[in-house]
Design an enzyme around this catalytic site. Structure first.
Site, PDB file in Angstrom:
ATOM      1  N   ASP A 344     166.285  14.490  63.094  1.00  0.00           N
ATOM      2  CA  ASP A 344     165.159  13.625  62.782  1.00  0.00           C
ATOM      3  C   ASP A 344     164.883  13.686  61.284  1.00  0.00           C
ATOM      4  O   ASP A 344     165.034  14.736  60.660  1.00  0.00           O
ATOM      5  CB  ASP A 344     163.929  14.094  63.561  1.00  0.00           C
ATOM      6  CG  ASP A 344     162.759  13.147  63.384  1.00  0.00           C
ATOM      7  OD1 ASP A 344     162.966  11.933  63.466  1.00  0.00           O
ATOM      8  OD2 ASP A 344     161.644  13.632  63.145  1.00  0.00           O
ATOM      9  N   ALA A 413     149.524   3.226  66.825  1.00  0.00           N
ATOM     10  CA  ALA A 413     150.873   2.665  66.865  1.00  0.00           C
ATOM     11  C   ALA A 413     150.844   1.162  67.103  1.00  0.00           C
ATOM     12  O   ALA A 413     151.777   0.446  66.748  1.00  0.00           O
ATOM     13  CB  ALA A 413     151.686   3.351  67.963  1.00  0.00           C
ATOM     14  N   THR A 415     148.292  -1.084  65.998  1.00  0.00           N
ATOM     15  CA  THR A 415     147.858  -1.838  64.813  1.00  0.00           C
ATOM     16  C   THR A 415     148.727  -1.534  63.607  1.00  0.00           C
ATOM     17  O   THR A 415     148.864  -2.357  62.711  1.00  0.00           O
ATOM     18  CB  THR A 415     146.403  -1.493  64.467  1.00  0.00           C
ATOM     19  OG1 THR A 415     146.308  -0.092  64.137  1.00  0.00           O
ATOM     20  CG2 THR A 415     145.482  -1.786  65.656  1.00  0.00           C
ATOM     21  N   ARG A 416     149.311  -0.328  63.558  1.00  0.00           N
ATOM     22  CA  ARG A 416     150.168   0.131  62.453  1.00  0.00           C
ATOM     23  C   ARG A 416     149.427   0.120  61.116  1.00  0.00           C
ATOM     24  O   ARG A 416     150.020  -0.090  60.066  1.00  0.00           O
ATOM     25  CB  ARG A 416     151.446  -0.705  62.378  1.00  0.00           C
ATOM     26  CG  ARG A 416     152.330  -0.576  63.587  1.00  0.00           C
ATOM     27  CD  ARG A 416     153.452  -1.590  63.626  1.00  0.00           C
ATOM     28  NE  ARG A 416     154.311  -1.465  62.462  1.00  0.00           N
ATOM     29  CZ  ARG A 416     154.860  -2.510  61.836  1.00  0.00           C
ATOM     30  NH1 ARG A 416     154.603  -3.739  62.244  1.00  0.00           N
ATOM     31  NH2 ARG A 416     155.653  -2.321  60.796  1.00  0.00           N
ATOM     32  N   MET A 417     148.113   0.346  61.175  1.00  0.00           N
ATOM     33  CA  MET A 417     147.325   0.454  59.949  1.00  0.00           C
ATOM     34  C   MET A 417     146.042   1.205  60.247  1.00  0.00           C
ATOM     35  O   MET A 417     145.635   1.361  61.404  1.00  0.00           O
ATOM     36  CB  MET A 417     147.015  -0.928  59.363  1.00  0.00           C
ATOM     37  CG  MET A 417     146.241  -1.850  60.268  1.00  0.00           C
ATOM     38  SD  MET A 417     146.000  -3.483  59.493  1.00  0.00           S
ATOM     39  CE  MET A 417     145.042  -4.306  60.777  1.00  0.00           C
ATOM     40  N   LYS A 430     144.874  -0.332  55.176  1.00  0.00           N
ATOM     41  CA  LYS A 430     146.134   0.085  54.549  1.00  0.00           C
ATOM     42  C   LYS A 430     147.123   0.413  55.658  1.00  0.00           C
ATOM     43  O   LYS A 430     146.750   0.938  56.712  1.00  0.00           O
ATOM     44  CB  LYS A 430     145.928   1.285  53.621  1.00  0.00           C
ATOM     45  CG  LYS A 430     145.531   2.585  54.312  1.00  0.00           C
ATOM     46  CD  LYS A 430     145.381   3.708  53.311  1.00  0.00           C
ATOM     47  CE  LYS A 430     145.257   5.083  53.970  1.00  0.00           C
ATOM     48  NZ  LYS A 430     144.080   5.221  54.822  1.00  0.00           N
TER      49      LYS A 430
END
Length: 725
Positions: A344, A413, A415-417, A430
Site C-alpha cells: 500500500d 467518502a 462527498t470527498r471534501m 476543500k
C-alpha cells in the site's frame, strides 16, 4: 500567486524510534547457552514417549534401535558375552556403549526441538501476564443513536471472563481492556507495550481502521465504549500464547513432503539392513545385532531428521523476534517462495501524513485570501493533513484570534471534501478537484480560464507526486468560487529504493497499490523504485490483481489494516495484517505485525527464504556426511572376513569396534553442534537460484563430506584410549 514556506529538513516530522528491548527480546538469534540446554533437558526426556516420537519416523527408528541394543546389553552377561561381528571380536562393553550413544542421539534430537520451543516461552510468559482476569463495566443496554457515549446507559461490573461476543463495555483511563474488540465511541491513548514491547502509547478511535483494541492493553487517557469480539479463552493474546509455545503449529506441505522422503529412505535402509546379515552369513561373516543397528542409524538421515522440527519452530520464532506472529507454518514457507509483493502506498511507501507545502491561488484571488480560507476550514480538522495546513498558514502569518469557528463539515467518502460553515453565513470547502468543482457549479458556473488554470495546477502537483486539495468559498445565498489549490506533499520513506532493488535481486516484483490518480501514482512509484503500480484501486480490483498473478503461477504477499483489505488479505498467499487494523483484517490475514509496520513485509520474505535455505542446507549436509560413516562402518563390519576391504579404511581407524562406536558418537554429537545453526538459520544472500544452489552444495555438500572424516578420526583417537577398543 503562490505562498510557500521553506520546509523542515527531510525526515524531521517523522522521527522513528527503534525498539531496543521488550518481551520479544531474546538476544542473538541462534545463540544458545548451557543454561538453555539444561532448561530444555526435561522437555527432551519427556519427548522420549513413543506416542510423541512417532511424529518423527527417523528418530523413532533410532529409539527402537536404542531399546533393542539396551535389552541385548542387559542379556549379554547371561548369554556368554558379546558375539563376534564380521569375524572380529568386540569388547565386552561394546553393546552397552552403542546403546548409550543411541539413547543420547535420540535425546539430542529432542533437545533441539525442546530448545527451539523454549525460546518462545519467555514471550509466552510475558503475554500470559496480560491475560489475567480483570473487571469490566458491561452495559445492560446501549443505543448509539440516543446515547453514543453511554453516559446515561445502565451498567454493572462483571469479570472479563464472563464477557461474550457482542457485549458492550466502558473502559476509562487506568483500566485494562478486558478483551479483544472494536471501539464504537470515543478516542483514547492506549499502552500496548505488554503486547508489542513498544513503550510509546498509540491512539485508537472509533469509526476507522484504527478502532481495534487488544485485551490486556491499558487505556492511558480519556474514555471509550467498545464492543467485545472475542470469546473467553479465544482472545488474540490466547492465540499468541499458543502460537509462540508451538502448541498449534502445523507441519507445512514442504516439511510433510520432506518427512515422507526421510521416512521412505529409512524404510529402504531398514530392509537393506535386515537382509544384510543372512546374505553375509553365506560367507561366514555374520554380523551382530548391535552392529546392524549402528549401521542402520548411520545409514538413515538422522541429522536432518533430528533438526527438522527445530528448524520450523525457529523460523516462526525469528518472526516473533521481529514482532510478527505467523498464524501458520505454511505462511512462513510461502513467504520464502513469494514472487509478487503488493504494498500500500500510504504508510508503506510514504509516511502517510501528507504535509501542506504551498498555497497556489487562481487568477483574481489574493493568495492571502486562499490561505485564510484553507486555514479556517482546517481549524476543526483533526487529520494530520488539516493540522499541517494550519501550521503552514501560521508560518506565513495567519492568526485566527478568538473568532468563533462555526460548524465543521467532516470529510466523507461520499462527498470527498470537508469544510466549514461560518456564523456569518459563508461556507468554505476543500477536497478533491471534481467534488469541489461540482459544489461550486451547484450555484453557478466557473469561467473556462479558471478551469484551465485549475487543471494545470492540479496536473503540476500530481506530476510532483503530491495531492492537490482544491479550495472554494461562497455564501449561502450567493455564488461560489474557486480560490486555489493547496499542495499536499507525500513524503517517500528513505532507503526504500535500495530495499526494492534488493527484492528485485531476489526475483521479487513489487507493486504499489493506491487509491490515488494514475499520474500521482506513477510519480510516487518512480521515486520509490517499485516495479509497477495499481492506481485508483478498489477492494475488488486488489482482489482481481492477486488472482491474476496467482493464476500466472506467482505467490503473492500483501499487507493491509482495513476491513476493505480483508478479501485481498484472505486471497494472498501471505497476508500480513496490522495489529492496529480492524478485527476483520486480522482474521483474514495469516500473519499479524504487532508493530504495525507495513515495510516489515520485506523482512518476512527474507525470513521465509532463510527457513527454506536452512532446511535445504542441513538436508544436504545430513546426506553428505553419511558418506564418511560408510567408510568407517562397512570396512569394520567385514574386514575380518574380507581383508581386501581394509583398503577402504582411509581414516586408518584403530579397530573395527572403535570405528563403529566413533561413527555412532559423531552421529550424536553433530546434532548438538548444529542446533545453533538450525535456530539461527543459514544466512540468506540475494541472488539467482543457481548461485544459491552452488553455494549450498559447496559449503554444506562438500563440508558435509569432509567434516565427518575429521570428526570420526578425532573421536576414534579418544575411543582407542579405552581398554578393549
Amino acid at each position: 500567486m503562490t505562498l510557500t514556506e521553506t520546509p523542515a529538513p527531510a525526515g524531521t516530522p517523522f522521527t522513528r524510534r527503534t525498539r531496543r528491548d521488550g518481551p520479544t527480546s531474546t538476544g542473538r538469534a541462534g545463540a544458545i547457552s548451557v543454561r538453555q540446554l539444561v532448561a530444555a533437558l526435561p522437555g527432551a526426556l519427556r519427548k522420549l514417549d513413543p506416542r510423541q516420537m512417532w511424529r518423527n519416523p527417523v528418530m523413532l527408528i533410532v529409539e527402537v534401535g536404542a531399546a533393542l541394543t539396551t535389552l541385548l546389553a542387559i542379556c549379554e552377561p547371561f548369554l556368554g558375552g558379546p558375539a563376534r561381528s564380521g569375524g572380529s571380536a568386540v569388547p565386552p562393553t561394546f553393546t552397552a556403549a552403542i546403546a548409550a550413544w543411541l539413547w543420547l542421539t535420540v535425546v539430542f534430537a529432542n533437545l533441539a526441538e525442546s530448545v527451539a520451543e523454549g525460546r518462545g516461552k519467555a514471550q509466552a510468559d510475558s503475554l500470559r501476564q496480560t491475560r489475567t482476569s480483570t473487571s469490566a463495566t458491561r452495559l445492560d443496554s446501549y443505543d448509539p443513536a440516543t446515547d453514543p457515549s453511554a453516559e446515561q446507559s445502565p451498567a454493572h461490573p462483571v469479570s472479563s471472563a464472563d464477557l461474550l461476543p457482542g457485549d458492550t463495555v466502558i473502559v476509562v483511563a487506568g483500566e485494562l481492556v478486558p478483551g479483544d474488540g472494536d471501539i464504537v465511541w470515543g478516542i483514547a491513548s492506549i499502552d500496548e507495550s505488554a503486547i508489542t514491547g513498544e513503550s510509546a502509547p498509540v491512539v485508537r478511535e472509533s469509526g476507522g481502521d484504527r478502532s481495534a483494541v487488544t485485551g490486556g492493553t491499558r487505556v492511558l487517557s480519556d474514555r471509550i465504549v467498545m464492543r467485545i469480539t472475542s470469546k473467553p479463552g479465544e482472545t488474540f493474546v490466547d492465540k499468541m500464547i499458543a502460537l509462540v509455545e508451538g502448541a498449534s503449529r502445523q507441519k507445512t506441505p514442504n516439511e510433510l513432503a520432506l518427512n515422507i522422503l526421510l521416512a521412505g529412505l529409512s524404510i529402504v535402509f531398514v530392509v537393506v539392513t535386515l537382509t544384510l546379515n543372512p546374505i553375509a552369513g553365506y560367507s561366514g561373516a555374520a554380523v551382530s545385532v548391535p552392529v546392524l543397528v549402528a549401521l542402520l542409524v548411520c545409514l538413515i538421515p538422522t541429522t536432518i531428521g533430528a533438526l527438522l522440527s527445530a528448524i520450523g519452530i525457529a523460523g516462526m520464532d525469528r518472526l516473533v523476534q521481529h514482532n510478527v506472529l505467523a498464524l501458520s507454518g505454511r505462511a512462513v514457507e510461502a513467504a520464502g517462495d513469494v514472487t509478487i509483493l503488493l504494498l500500500d502506498k500510504t504508510g508503506t511507501i510514504t509516511y502517510g501524513n501528507r504535509q501542506a507545502r504551498e498555497f497556489t491561488a487562481v487568477t483574481g484571488v489574493d493568495a492571502a485570501e486562499l490561505m485564510d480560507a484553507a486555514a479556517r476550514s482546517s481549524l476543526g480538522d483533526p487529520t494530520p493533513e488539516g493540522k499541517s495546513i494550519v501550521d503552514l498558514a501560521h508560518g506565513l502569518g495567519f492568526r485566527h484570534g478568538d473568532t468563533e469557528i462555526g460548524e465543521v463539515i467532516p470529510f466523507t467518502a461520499q462527498t470527498r471534501m470537508s469544510g466549514l460553515d461560518q456564523p456569518d453565513g459563508s461556507s468554505i470547502r476543500k477536497g478533491a478537484g471534481s467534488a469541489v468543482t461540482k459544489w461550486v457549479q451547484e450555484r453557478g458556473s466557473i469561467d473556462d480560464a479558471v478551469l484551465r488554470e485549475l487543471d494545470d495546477c492540479v496536473a503540476r502537483i500530481s506530476e510532483l507526486g503530491g495531492t492537490p486539495l482544491v479550495v472554494a468559498a461562497g455564501r449561502e445565498s450567493g455564488a461560489r468560487r474557486i480560490l486555489g489549490v493547496v499542495y499536499l506533499k507525500d513524503i517517500v520513506k528513505a532507503g526504500l529504493a535500495e530495499r526494492f532493488a534488493e527484492l528485485r535481486s531476489m526475483g521479487i516484483r513489487t507493486i504499489m497499490v493506491t487509491g490515488d490518480n494514475p499520474l500521482t501514482a506513477k510519480t510516487i512509484a518512480a521515486e520509490a523504485g517499485v516495479d509497477d503500480f495499481l492506481a485508483e484501486a478498489t477492494p475488488v480490483e486488489k482482489l482481481a490483481l492477486i488472482r491474476r498473478e496467482q493464476e500466472g503461477g506467482n505467490l503473492v504477499a500483501m499487507t493491509g489494516d482495513g476491513t476493505n483489505d480483508a478479501p485481498a488479505l484472505a486471497q494472498a498467499d501471505v497476508g500480513v495484517a496490522m495489529n492496529t487494523g480492524t478485527s476483520a483484517a486480522k482474521e483474514a490475514g495469516n500473519m499479524v505485525d504487532l508493530d504495525s509496520d507495513p515495510t516489515k513485509l520485506i523482512d518476512i520474505v527474507r525470513i521465509g527464504k532463510q527457513l527454506l535455505i536452512t532446511r535445504g542446507a542441513l538436508t544436504t549436509f545430513s546426506i553428505a556426511n553419511d558418506l564418511a560413516k560408510y567408510f568407517a562402518i562397512i570396512p569394520a563390519m567385514f574386514a575380518g572376513v574380507f581383508p581386501g576391504l581394509a583398503v577402504l579404511n582411509v581414516m586408518q581407524l584403530h579397530s573395527p569396534a572403535s570405528a563403529i562406536l566413533s561413527a555412532i558418537i559423531f552421529n550424536a554429537i553433530i546434532i548438538v553442534l548444529l542446533i545453533p545453526l538450525a535456530l539461527r538459520g543459514v544466512r540468506y544472500r540475494p541472488g539467482p537460484a543457481s548461485s544459491i544452489l552452488s553455494r549450498n552444495l559447496l559449503i554444506y555438500g562438500v563440508g558435509g563430506v569432509i567434516a565427518p572424516f575429521i570428526g570420526i578420526k578425532i573421536v576414534d583417537l579418544v575411543v582407542a584410549l579405552i581398554p578393549g577398543f
